[in-house]
Design a protein around this motif. Structure first.
Motif, PDB file in Angstrom:
ATOM      1  N   HIS A 220      33.186  37.415 -38.117  1.00 24.30           N
ATOM      2  CA  HIS A 220      33.923  36.994 -36.839  1.00 24.30           C
ATOM      3  C   HIS A 220      34.639  35.717 -36.967  1.00 24.30           C
ATOM      4  CE1 HIS A 220      31.142  39.589 -34.129  1.00 24.30           C
ATOM      5  NE2 HIS A 220      32.111  40.428 -34.802  1.00 24.30           N
ATOM      6  N   ALA A 224      38.423  35.162 -38.057  1.00 21.43           N
ATOM      7  CA  ALA A 224      39.316  34.340 -36.831  1.00 21.43           C
ATOM      8  C   ALA A 224      39.878  33.035 -37.691  1.00 21.43           C
ATOM      9  CB  ALA A 224      38.363  33.930 -35.923  1.00 21.43           C
ATOM     10  N   PHE A 277      37.102  34.719 -32.043  1.00 22.16           N
ATOM     11  CA  PHE A 277      37.797  35.926 -32.650  1.00 22.16           C
ATOM     12  C   PHE A 277      38.257  36.589 -31.321  1.00 22.16           C
ATOM     13  CE2 PHE A 277      33.984  38.648 -32.014  1.00 22.16           C
ATOM     14  CZ  PHE A 277      34.596  39.904 -31.531  1.00 22.16           C
TER      15      PHE A 277
END
Length: 404
Positions: A220, A224, A277
């Motif tokens: 994540h 991101a 994210f």
């Protein structure tokens, strides 16, 4: 590069440019949260201050067997909060689960939802919450972007793993019971209003689960941060903090499950990565990983652990600068951005090996690859602002890389 692919890239980047502006009007926020050992016992008193009663508790049979649910229920009873418990067995939530949970919510006249479990349980509860405000719609009709578009009932997320970050995200990944395709409901209204980060809930996790959920959180944060198009300064900082916390704590949490400090830091990392994210989006690691879960039942965290280094490698120079910045955060050296990027990816690979995780999968069937490509592209393009847009052959190359 073909004309059709150039048009596809242009469409993706145009869509992302428009959404970048639209994101400023989405209402992203951080849930209000309780943090610390034993905080689950205080949830009832906390909810009482928010005038929340008549709750549906969504959890799994394993949590009930391990006694993780009862301290919370005892707290509810002490302050007079009425509750109904819905227990699920499936490792990943299905559309049938969501429909069952909604019927329980409606039949017991519940007014709020408390989700206790890993990301799958929280995602299931989010699906139930979405159904609560769209009772006439089926789950596939809610999957996609901004299809909830109205406030859900008061929602509390209590993670029992440190990985999914569902306690702070807009997403709920649900498997269609008929087609077995995994797809997400994405809407800012799904962000939980409240969360509880209690590291005692993660102490009983087996080392393998601790490892794979931790790598989910890392995926994540890394996706991101390398996406960066939609990010504000907040998402960039949260992603870097998450990566640093995971770098410093994941092996300690895996090797000594009772290390509450490492457990707390991993929970905080998952929370930060989830918030990062939520706006920054994930990428091809998740898009391909969801196909592995849908077709073969591969756990989400394991798919993330295996795919993350392979996808970042295939991005090549497009991801070097951002990966080098993450290497700097973790004090991983290198002569230039390319070398730092390679060393950061090598750290991921070495961490996977130390935790006993594989570097590929032997169940992928050649005849399934076109379906995997189609599902991954449908999920990712044009929404995910990845460092480099991939076409069919790029996806095929990646899948062949992880196929043993």
């Amino acid at each position: 590069m073909s004309l059709s692919f150039n048009i596809e890239v242009l469409w993706c980047r145009t869509f992302q440019s428009v959404l970048k502006i639209g994101n400023y009007f989405m209402g992203y926020r951080m849930p209000e949260y309780l943090e610390g050992p034993g905080k689950i016992r205080e949830l009832g008193a906390f909810l009482q201050t928010k005038n929340i009663n008549d709750v549906l508790v969504v959890t799994g049979s394993g949590m009930v067997r391990r006694g993780q649910v009862q301290p919370m229920l005892d707290g509810f009873e002490r302050v007079g909060i009425r509750y109904t418990v819905q227990i699920f067995e499936h490792p990943d939530p299905t559309s049938d689960d969501v429909e069952l949970g909604y019927q329980t919510y409606r039949n017991n006249h519940c007014k709020a939802i408390v989700a206790l479990g890993g990301g799958s349980r929280i995602d299931c509860a989010k699906g139930i919450a979405a159904k609560a405000v769209h009772p006439s719609k089926k789950v596939p009709q809610l999957q996609g972007l901004l299809k909830v578009h109205r406030p859900i009932p008061p929602f509390v997320a209590i993670p029992t793993t440190a990985g999914a970050g569902s306690e702070t995200t807009v997403a709920a990944v649900i498997t269609d019971s008929a087609t077995h395709r995994k797809a997400a409901i994405n809407d800012p209204f799904l962000i939980p209003k409240y969360a509880v980060l209690d590291p005692e809930l993660t102490v009983g996790l087996p080392p393998h689960t601790t490892a794979t959920t931790g790598m989910d959180a890392l995926a994540h944060a890394v996706e991101a941060y390398t996406n960066h198009t939609y990010n504000t300064k907040l998402e960039n900082e949260l992603a870097k903090k998450a990566v640093k916390l995971i770098h410093d704590n994941i092996l300690a949490a895996v090797e000594n499950g009772s290390d509450l400090n490492a457990r707390q830091n991993m929970q905080r990392a998952a929370f930060y990565a989830g918030r990062a994210f939520t706006r920054g989006c994930v990428g091809y690691v998740h898009a391909i990983g969801h196909t592995l879960g849908g077709l073969y039942g591969v756990s989400h965290g394991l798919a993330m652990a295996v795919l993350l280094p392979h996808v970042m490698k295939q991005f090549g120079p497009a991801a070097h600068k951002r990966l080098a910045e993450l290497a700097d955060v973790c004090e991983i050296g290198g002569a230039d951005a390319a070398e730092k990027s390679a060393n950061f990816i090598r750290w991921i690979e070495e961490t996977n090996r130390k935790m006993g995780l594989p570097d590929g999968f032997d169940m992928i069937r050649v005849e399934d690859i076109p379906q995997m490509i189609a599902w991954a592209k449908k999920e990712a393009n044009p929404l995910y602002p990845v460092p480099a847009v991939w076409g069919n052959e790029d996806f095929r190359r990646l899948i062949q890389t992880i196929k043993k």
